[in-house]
Design a protein around this motif. Structure first.
Motif, mmCIF file in Angstrom:
data_model
loop_
_atom_site.group_PDB
_atom_site.id
_atom_site.type_symbol
_atom_site.label_atom_id
_atom_site.label_comp_id
_atom_site.label_asym_id
_atom_site.label_seq_id
_atom_site.Cartn_x
_atom_site.Cartn_y
_atom_site.Cartn_z
ATOM 1 N N PRO A 109 0.805 -1.231 0.000
ATOM 2 C CA PRO A 109 0.000 0.000 0.000
ATOM 3 C C PRO A 109 0.837 1.280 0.000
ATOM 4 C CG PRO A 109 -0.905 -1.593 1.530
ATOM 5 C CD PRO A 109 0.415 -2.149 1.081
ATOM 6 N N ALA A 110 1.922 1.282 0.761
ATOM 7 C CA ALA A 110 2.767 2.481 0.834
ATOM 8 C C ALA A 110 3.412 2.770 -0.520
ATOM 9 C CB ALA A 110 3.830 2.324 1.911
ATOM 10 N N MET A 111 3.906 1.726 -1.192
ATOM 11 C CA MET A 111 4.546 1.926 -2.496
ATOM 12 C C MET A 111 3.524 2.314 -3.553
ATOM 13 S SD MET A 111 7.216 2.151 -4.284
ATOM 14 C CE MET A 111 8.437 1.551 -3.116
ATOM 15 N N LEU A 112 2.347 1.685 -3.507
ATOM 16 C CA LEU A 112 1.296 2.034 -4.461
ATOM 17 C C LEU A 112 0.890 3.496 -4.297
ATOM 18 C CD1 LEU A 112 -0.507 0.860 -6.702
ATOM 19 C CD2 LEU A 112 -2.146 0.201 -4.933
ATOM 20 N N ASP A 113 0.741 3.944 -3.056
ATOM 21 C CA ASP A 113 0.410 5.355 -2.804
ATOM 22 C C ASP A 113 1.506 6.268 -3.321
ATOM 23 O OD1 ASP A 113 -2.031 4.829 -1.656
ATOM 24 O OD2 ASP A 113 -1.341 5.023 0.413
ATOM 25 N N LYS A 114 2.769 5.926 -3.030
ATOM 26 C CA LYS A 114 3.899 6.758 -3.449
ATOM 27 C C LYS A 114 3.918 6.919 -4.970
ATOM 28 C CE LYS A 114 8.974 6.781 -3.660
ATOM 29 N NZ LYS A 114 9.051 6.706 -5.145
ATOM 30 N N ILE A 115 3.779 5.803 -5.680
ATOM 31 C CA ILE A 115 3.817 5.854 -7.135
ATOM 32 C C ILE A 115 2.671 6.694 -7.678
ATOM 33 C CG2 ILE A 115 3.526 4.455 -9.223
ATOM 34 C CD1 ILE A 115 5.065 2.219 -7.733
ATOM 35 N N CYS A 116 1.463 6.482 -7.135
ATOM 36 C CA CYS A 116 0.296 7.213 -7.642
ATOM 37 C C CYS A 116 0.385 8.708 -7.351
ATOM 38 C CB CYS A 116 -0.989 6.612 -7.067
ATOM 39 S SG CYS A 116 -1.403 5.010 -7.798
ATOM 40 N N TYR A 117 0.887 9.069 -6.172
ATOM 41 C CA TYR A 117 1.050 10.491 -5.873
ATOM 42 C C TYR A 117 2.062 11.128 -6.822
ATOM 43 C CZ TYR A 117 -1.810 10.872 -1.636
ATOM 44 O OH TYR A 117 -2.858 10.927 -0.767
ATOM 45 N N GLU A 118 3.139 10.399 -7.141
ATOM 46 C CA GLU A 118 4.141 10.956 -8.049
ATOM 47 C C GLU A 118 3.584 11.077 -9.471
ATOM 48 O OE1 GLU A 118 8.167 10.050 -8.013
ATOM 49 O OE2 GLU A 118 8.296 9.720 -5.845
ATOM 50 N N GLY A 152 10.477 11.913 -6.496
ATOM 51 C CA GLY A 152 10.377 13.031 -7.430
ATOM 52 C C GLY A 152 10.871 12.742 -8.829
ATOM 53 N N ASN A 153 11.384 11.524 -9.076
ATOM 54 C CA ASN A 153 11.986 11.255 -10.386
ATOM 55 C C ASN A 153 10.967 11.118 -11.515
ATOM 56 O OD1 ASN A 153 14.677 11.528 -9.938
ATOM 57 N ND2 ASN A 153 15.190 9.358 -10.145
ATOM 58 N N ILE A 154 9.744 10.693 -11.207
ATOM 59 C CA ILE A 154 8.738 10.617 -12.269
ATOM 60 C C ILE A 154 8.426 12.024 -12.775
ATOM 61 C CG2 ILE A 154 6.335 10.035 -12.803
ATOM 62 C CD1 ILE A 154 6.594 7.647 -10.932
ATOM 63 N N LYS A 155 8.281 12.968 -11.842
ATOM 64 C CA LYS A 155 8.041 14.368 -12.220
ATOM 65 C C LYS A 155 9.219 14.922 -13.006
ATOM 66 C CE LYS A 155 7.035 18.890 -10.131
ATOM 67 N NZ LYS A 155 6.796 19.591 -8.843
ATOM 68 N N LYS A 156 10.434 14.613 -12.554
ATOM 69 C CA LYS A 156 11.624 15.087 -13.271
ATOM 70 C C LYS A 156 11.673 14.515 -14.688
ATOM 71 C CE LYS A 156 14.623 15.730 -9.213
ATOM 72 N NZ LYS A 156 15.813 15.201 -8.489
ATOM 73 N N ALA A 157 11.358 13.225 -14.812
ATOM 74 C CA ALA A 157 11.397 12.579 -16.126
ATOM 75 C C ALA A 157 10.397 13.220 -17.077
ATOM 76 C CB ALA A 157 11.124 11.092 -15.979
ATOM 77 N N GLY A 195 -7.689 11.807 -6.236
ATOM 78 C CA GLY A 195 -8.210 12.946 -6.983
ATOM 79 C C GLY A 195 -7.756 13.081 -8.418
ATOM 80 N N ALA A 196 -7.084 12.076 -8.957
ATOM 81 C CA ALA A 196 -6.651 12.129 -10.350
ATOM 82 C C ALA A 196 -7.718 11.531 -11.261
ATOM 83 C CB ALA A 196 -5.334 11.371 -10.528
ATOM 84 N N LYS A 197 -7.768 11.994 -12.495
ATOM 85 C CA LYS A 197 -8.632 11.370 -13.493
ATOM 86 C C LYS A 197 -7.874 10.191 -14.103
ATOM 87 C CE LYS A 197 -9.560 14.999 -16.073
ATOM 88 N NZ LYS A 197 -10.216 15.819 -17.139
ATOM 89 N N ALA A 198 -8.466 8.999 -14.056
ATOM 90 C CA ALA A 198 -7.758 7.813 -14.536
ATOM 91 C C ALA A 198 -8.738 6.834 -15.166
ATOM 92 C CB ALA A 198 -7.015 7.142 -13.384
#
Length: 236
Positions: A23-32, A216-221, A91-94
């Motif tokens: 759950p923690a990793m899934l949340d982290k990825i989705c927030y990024e 933050g690397n997904i945002k950077k990419a 809150g994202a559209k998916a």
């Protein structure tokens, strides 16, 4: 910043040694992912199924390659649904799509996914290409081509780019900042398979290999910040 990207996620990134989903990793990825989408980028995702099914394990059990591939594809559909649900929760559209016909996930239609991407809806593609013997690399290259993405963001777990050899085994291994698809194949670097490389070259799509574990690397990419290794079509 890239306008439209395809993010390639491994299934293993969503789980851990004890759980199919962490759950923690899934949340982290989705927030990024949401943070990157909030910049204005149009984001498509291809997700693997390794948290459910691992080929080496099935091989030991005597499962044939075709059956194993279909089992893996079904795992990717479950992961696509999980990502859709978790992204919506924050809150994202998916929207999840499946190349396999299943009742619980909409059948993949590239015309619809392209319209949703224009509307800033994150589109998640499960089910591979609904055929055995094709890798997630090939699925990513095909979906990126169909949905007119500029780049495939190849998110790795703890690997910050492409190296001349395995840096955990060879201390003399060097990291590449830039490569071409031809160099990847000529050097046998095994970052992307030949079918996927050919699709990328034919459709003018770049690839970026980067470490998704660094915050933050997904945002950077997505923003075009020079991280990881960029794989280009040809030499400048």
């Amino acid at each position: 910043m890239y306008k439209r990207v395809l993010l390639k996620l491994s299934g293993e990134a969503l789980g851990n040694d004890n759980e199919v989903f962490d759950p923690a990793m899934l949340d982290k990825i989705c927030y990024e992912i949401k943070e990157a989408a909030d910049l204005g980028a149009e984001i498509a995702i291809v997700v693997g199924g390794g948290n459910f099914v691992r080929g080496r394990t099935l091989s030991k059990l005597g499962v044939d390659r075709i059956s194993a591939d279909y089992m893996g594809m079904m795992g990717t559909v479950m992961n696509a649904i999980a990502l859709e649900a978790n992204l919506k929760k924050i809150g994202a559209k998916a929207k999840a799509f499946s190349a396999l016909k299943v009742e619980t996930c909409e059948y993949y239609n590239p015309h619809k996914s392209k319209e949703l991407l224009k509307d800033k809806t994150i589109c998640i593609f499960g089910g591979g290409i609904a055929q055995p013997y094709f890798s997630t690399d090939t699925t990513s290259a095909l979906r990126a081509s169909e949905n007119e993405c500029e780049v495939i963001l190849m998110a790795k777990n703890g690997v910050d780019g492409v190296y001349s050899a395995d840096p955990q085994i060879d201390p003399a291994a060097t990291k590449y900042d830039e490569l071409t698809f031809d160099e990847i194949l000529d050097k046998n670097l095994k970052v992307i398979d030949a079918t996927a490389a050919s699709l990328c070259k034919d459709n003018n799509i770049k690839a970026l290999v980067f470490d998704m574990k660094e915050a933050g690397n997904i945002k950077k990419a997505v923003s075009g910040v020079p991280i990881g290794t960029i794989i280009k079509l040809k030499e400048n």
